[in-house]
Design a protein around this motif. Structure first.
Motif, PDB file in Angstrom:
ATOM      1  N   SER A  33       0.809  -1.221   0.000  1.00  0.00           N
ATOM      2  CA  SER A  33       0.000   0.000   0.000  1.00  0.00           C
ATOM      3  C   SER A  33       0.843   1.273   0.000  1.00  0.00           C
ATOM      4  CB  SER A  33      -0.933   0.018   1.225  1.00  0.00           C
ATOM      5  OG  SER A  33      -0.170   0.099   2.422  1.00  0.00           O
ATOM      6  N   VAL A  34       2.124   1.146   0.311  1.00  0.00           N
ATOM      7  CA  VAL A  34       3.016   2.309   0.308  1.00  0.00           C
ATOM      8  C   VAL A  34       3.295   2.694  -1.140  1.00  0.00           C
ATOM      9  CG1 VAL A  34       5.305   3.170   0.945  1.00  0.00           C
ATOM     10  CG2 VAL A  34       4.058   1.661   2.504  1.00  0.00           C
ATOM     11  N   PRO A  35       2.982   3.927  -1.519  1.00  0.00           N
ATOM     12  CA  PRO A  35       3.169   4.339  -2.912  1.00  0.00           C
ATOM     13  C   PRO A  35       4.622   4.692  -3.235  1.00  0.00           C
ATOM     14  CG  PRO A  35       2.188   6.131  -1.676  1.00  0.00           C
ATOM     15  CD  PRO A  35       2.318   4.966  -0.730  1.00  0.00           C
ATOM     16  N   ALA A  36       5.500   3.701  -3.071  1.00  0.00           N
ATOM     17  CA  ALA A  36       6.918   3.875  -3.398  1.00  0.00           C
ATOM     18  C   ALA A  36       7.430   2.554  -3.954  1.00  0.00           C
ATOM     19  CB  ALA A  36       7.706   4.273  -2.151  1.00  0.00           C
ATOM     20  N   ASN A  37       8.021   2.615  -5.131  1.00  0.00           N
ATOM     21  CA  ASN A  37       8.536   1.409  -5.771  1.00  0.00           C
ATOM     22  C   ASN A  37      10.032   1.238  -5.592  1.00  0.00           C
ATOM     23  OD1 ASN A  37       6.073   0.394  -6.927  1.00  0.00           O
ATOM     24  ND2 ASN A  37       6.133   2.206  -8.224  1.00  0.00           N
ATOM     25  N   ASN A  38      10.693   2.249  -5.037  1.00  0.00           N
ATOM     26  CA  ASN A  38      12.125   2.168  -4.793  1.00  0.00           C
ATOM     27  C   ASN A  38      12.472   3.093  -3.626  1.00  0.00           C
ATOM     28  OD1 ASN A  38      12.598   4.887  -5.868  1.00  0.00           O
ATOM     29  ND2 ASN A  38      12.245   3.961  -7.876  1.00  0.00           N
ATOM     30  N   LEU A  39      13.722   3.081  -3.240  1.00  0.00           N
ATOM     31  CA  LEU A  39      14.136   3.834  -2.066  1.00  0.00           C
ATOM     32  C   LEU A  39      14.015   5.343  -2.261  1.00  0.00           C
ATOM     33  CD1 LEU A  39      15.146   3.512   0.784  1.00  0.00           C
ATOM     34  CD2 LEU A  39      17.465   3.499  -0.098  1.00  0.00           C
ATOM     35  N   ARG A  40      14.341   5.819  -3.424  1.00  0.00           N
ATOM     36  CA  ARG A  40      14.232   7.267  -3.686  1.00  0.00           C
ATOM     37  C   ARG A  40      12.791   7.743  -3.555  1.00  0.00           C
ATOM     38  NH1 ARG A  40      18.269   7.568  -8.853  1.00  0.00           N
ATOM     39  NH2 ARG A  40      20.121   6.927  -7.710  1.00  0.00           N
ATOM     40  N   GLU A  41      11.851   6.948  -4.057  1.00  0.00           N
ATOM     41  CA  GLU A  41      10.434   7.307  -3.938  1.00  0.00           C
ATOM     42  C   GLU A  41       9.976   7.263  -2.481  1.00  0.00           C
ATOM     43  OE1 GLU A  41       8.107   4.849  -6.561  1.00  0.00           O
ATOM     44  OE2 GLU A  41       9.129   5.606  -8.360  1.00  0.00           O
ATOM     45  N   LEU A  42      10.498   6.317  -1.703  1.00  0.00           N
ATOM     46  CA  LEU A  42      10.153   6.243  -0.279  1.00  0.00           C
ATOM     47  C   LEU A  42      10.664   7.484   0.459  1.00  0.00           C
ATOM     48  CD1 LEU A  42       8.966   4.499   2.068  1.00  0.00           C
ATOM     49  CD2 LEU A  42      11.321   3.752   2.461  1.00  0.00           C
ATOM     50  N   ILE A  43      11.876   7.891   0.164  1.00  0.00           N
ATOM     51  CA  ILE A  43      12.440   9.090   0.797  1.00  0.00           C
ATOM     52  C   ILE A  43      11.625  10.318   0.420  1.00  0.00           C
ATOM     53  CG2 ILE A  43      14.458  10.614   0.847  1.00  0.00           C
ATOM     54  CD1 ILE A  43      16.170   8.023   0.523  1.00  0.00           C
ATOM     55  N   LEU A  45       8.500  10.433  -0.430  1.00  0.00           N
ATOM     56  CA  LEU A  45       7.221  10.328   0.255  1.00  0.00           C
ATOM     57  C   LEU A  45       7.358  10.713   1.725  1.00  0.00           C
ATOM     58  CD1 LEU A  45       4.221   9.383   0.229  1.00  0.00           C
ATOM     59  CD2 LEU A  45       5.082   7.089   0.791  1.00  0.00           C
ATOM     60  N   ALA A  46       8.392  10.217   2.378  1.00  0.00           N
ATOM     61  CA  ALA A  46       8.606  10.521   3.801  1.00  0.00           C
ATOM     62  C   ALA A  46       8.865  12.008   4.017  1.00  0.00           C
ATOM     63  CB  ALA A  46       9.763   9.691   4.343  1.00  0.00           C
ATOM     64  N   LYS A  47       9.534  12.647   3.074  1.00  0.00           N
ATOM     65  CA  LYS A  47       9.796  14.088   3.200  1.00  0.00           C
ATOM     66  C   LYS A  47       8.559  14.911   2.880  1.00  0.00           C
ATOM     67  CE  LYS A  47      14.774  14.017   2.569  1.00  0.00           C
ATOM     68  NZ  LYS A  47      15.935  14.485   1.817  1.00  0.00           N
ATOM     69  N   ALA A  67      19.070  -0.084  12.266  1.00  0.00           N
ATOM     70  CA  ALA A  67      19.081   0.146  10.813  1.00  0.00           C
ATOM     71  C   ALA A  67      18.092   1.241  10.428  1.00  0.00           C
ATOM     72  CB  ALA A  67      18.762  -1.146  10.068  1.00  0.00           C
ATOM     73  N   ALA A  68      16.908   1.205  11.005  1.00  0.00           N
ATOM     74  CA  ALA A  68      15.889   2.208  10.666  1.00  0.00           C
ATOM     75  C   ALA A  68      16.271   3.592  11.168  1.00  0.00           C
ATOM     76  CB  ALA A  68      14.530   1.791  11.223  1.00  0.00           C
ATOM     77  N   GLU A  69      16.831   3.679  12.357  1.00  0.00           N
ATOM     78  CA  GLU A  69      17.235   4.994  12.868  1.00  0.00           C
ATOM     79  C   GLU A  69      18.417   5.557  12.097  1.00  0.00           C
ATOM     80  OE1 GLU A  69      15.657   7.082  14.846  1.00  0.00           O
ATOM     81  OE2 GLU A  69      14.052   5.609  14.964  1.00  0.00           O
ATOM     82  N   LEU A  70      19.350   4.695  11.709  1.00  0.00           N
ATOM     83  CA  LEU A  70      20.455   5.141  10.866  1.00  0.00           C
ATOM     84  C   LEU A  70      19.919   5.646   9.531  1.00  0.00           C
ATOM     85  CD1 LEU A  70      23.499   5.478  10.365  1.00  0.00           C
ATOM     86  CD2 LEU A  70      23.529   3.096   9.575  1.00  0.00           C
ATOM     87  N   PHE A  71      18.943   4.946   8.987  1.00  0.00           N
ATOM     88  CA  PHE A  71      18.304   5.385   7.743  1.00  0.00           C
ATOM     89  C   PHE A  71      17.636   6.749   7.929  1.00  0.00           C
ATOM     90  CE2 PHE A  71      14.472   5.559   5.058  1.00  0.00           C
ATOM     91  CZ  PHE A  71      15.085   5.620   3.831  1.00  0.00           C
ATOM     92  N   ASN A  72      16.897   6.928   9.012  1.00  0.00           N
ATOM     93  CA  ASN A  72      16.257   8.217   9.288  1.00  0.00           C
ATOM     94  C   ASN A  72      17.284   9.354   9.260  1.00  0.00           C
ATOM     95  OD1 ASN A  72      13.489   7.676   9.557  1.00  0.00           O
ATOM     96  ND2 ASN A  72      13.630   7.286  11.746  1.00  0.00           N
ATOM     97  N   VAL A  73      18.392   9.144   9.941  1.00  0.00           N
ATOM     98  CA  VAL A  73      19.421  10.193  10.044  1.00  0.00           C
ATOM     99  C   VAL A  73      20.095  10.445   8.702  1.00  0.00           C
ATOM    100  CG1 VAL A  73      21.663  10.752  11.081  1.00  0.00           C
ATOM    101  CG2 VAL A  73      19.825   9.820  12.495  1.00  0.00           C
ATOM    102  N   THR A  74      20.536   9.385   8.022  1.00  0.00           N
ATOM    103  CA  THR A  74      21.294   9.575   6.784  1.00  0.00           C
ATOM    104  C   THR A  74      20.414  10.028   5.620  1.00  0.00           C
ATOM    105  OG1 THR A  74      21.130   7.218   6.266  1.00  0.00           O
ATOM    106  CG2 THR A  74      23.117   7.955   7.402  1.00  0.00           C
ATOM    107  N   VAL A  77      15.017  11.843   6.974  1.00  0.00           N
ATOM    108  CA  VAL A  77      13.577  11.644   7.093  1.00  0.00           C
ATOM    109  C   VAL A  77      13.233  11.339   8.546  1.00  0.00           C
ATOM    110  CG1 VAL A  77      13.311  10.859   4.709  1.00  0.00           C
ATOM    111  CG2 VAL A  77      13.716   9.182   6.523  1.00  0.00           C
ATOM    112  N   SER A  78      11.941  11.285   8.825  1.00  0.00           N
ATOM    113  CA  SER A  78      11.489  10.952  10.166  1.00  0.00           C
ATOM    114  C   SER A  78      10.353   9.942  10.067  1.00  0.00           C
ATOM    115  CB  SER A  78      11.032  12.214  10.912  1.00  0.00           C
ATOM    116  OG  SER A  78      10.648  11.882  12.223  1.00  0.00           O
TER     117      SER A  78
END
Length: 145
Positions: A33-43, A45-47, A67-74, A77-78
């Motif tokens: 259901s998340v409208p993102a097909n790759n990591l760039r689209e997820l970022i 969307l999160a922004k 891993a998720a918190e490192l992803f948030n920081v780098t 996104v939140s």
């Protein structure tokens, strides 16, 4: 020392590494259901929609949490952490769509990816996985570290 406070020894000075015990890569997976097909689209969307996305975490300090918190920081996104007592409960909520994304080991989610219950967006680690050679790494998607 982070957990127990003062100890009668220095964990960095008094212990020497003998061998690497684990080399663990995670897959970043999302509910369909998340409208993102790759990591760039997820970022993106999160922004664009802060607070919309949640991730499941099996415990504070676990690989799913770190891993998720490192992803948030780098990625800048939140994505909100939803804490669970174990990875199986978090995975159940991910498959049902109660949480949107999660970092998990390939063994935990490969069957769900194959059946279309989850979408894989990226793999952590320095290089692509042999079992999924078309799946880009997080770093290839311009998220360093």
């Amino acid at each position: 020392p982070s957990i127990y406070g003062k100890l009668p020894y220095d964990t960095l000075r008094d212990f020497a590494p003998v061998t690497q015990t684990v080399n663990l890569n995670n897959l970043l997976v999302a509910h369909p259901s998340v409208p993102a097909n790759n990591l760039r689209e997820l970022i993106a969307l999160a922004k664009a929609k802060p607070g919309m996305l949640n991730y499941g975490s099996s415990a504070i300090g676990s690989n799913t949490h770190v891993a998720a918190e490192l992803f948030n920081v780098t990625a800048g996104v939140s994505i909100t952490r939803i804490n669970y007592k174990g990875v199986s409960m978090a995975l159940t909520d991910l498959v049902s769509g109660r949480v949107q994304v999660m970092f998990l080991t390939p063994g935990a989610v490969t069957a769900h990816i194959k059946t279309g219950k989850l979408r894989v967006l990226a793999v952590t680690g320095a290089k692509r996985m042999g079992a999924m050679p078309d799946l880009p790494t997080v770093a290839e998607s311009r998220v360093p570290g």
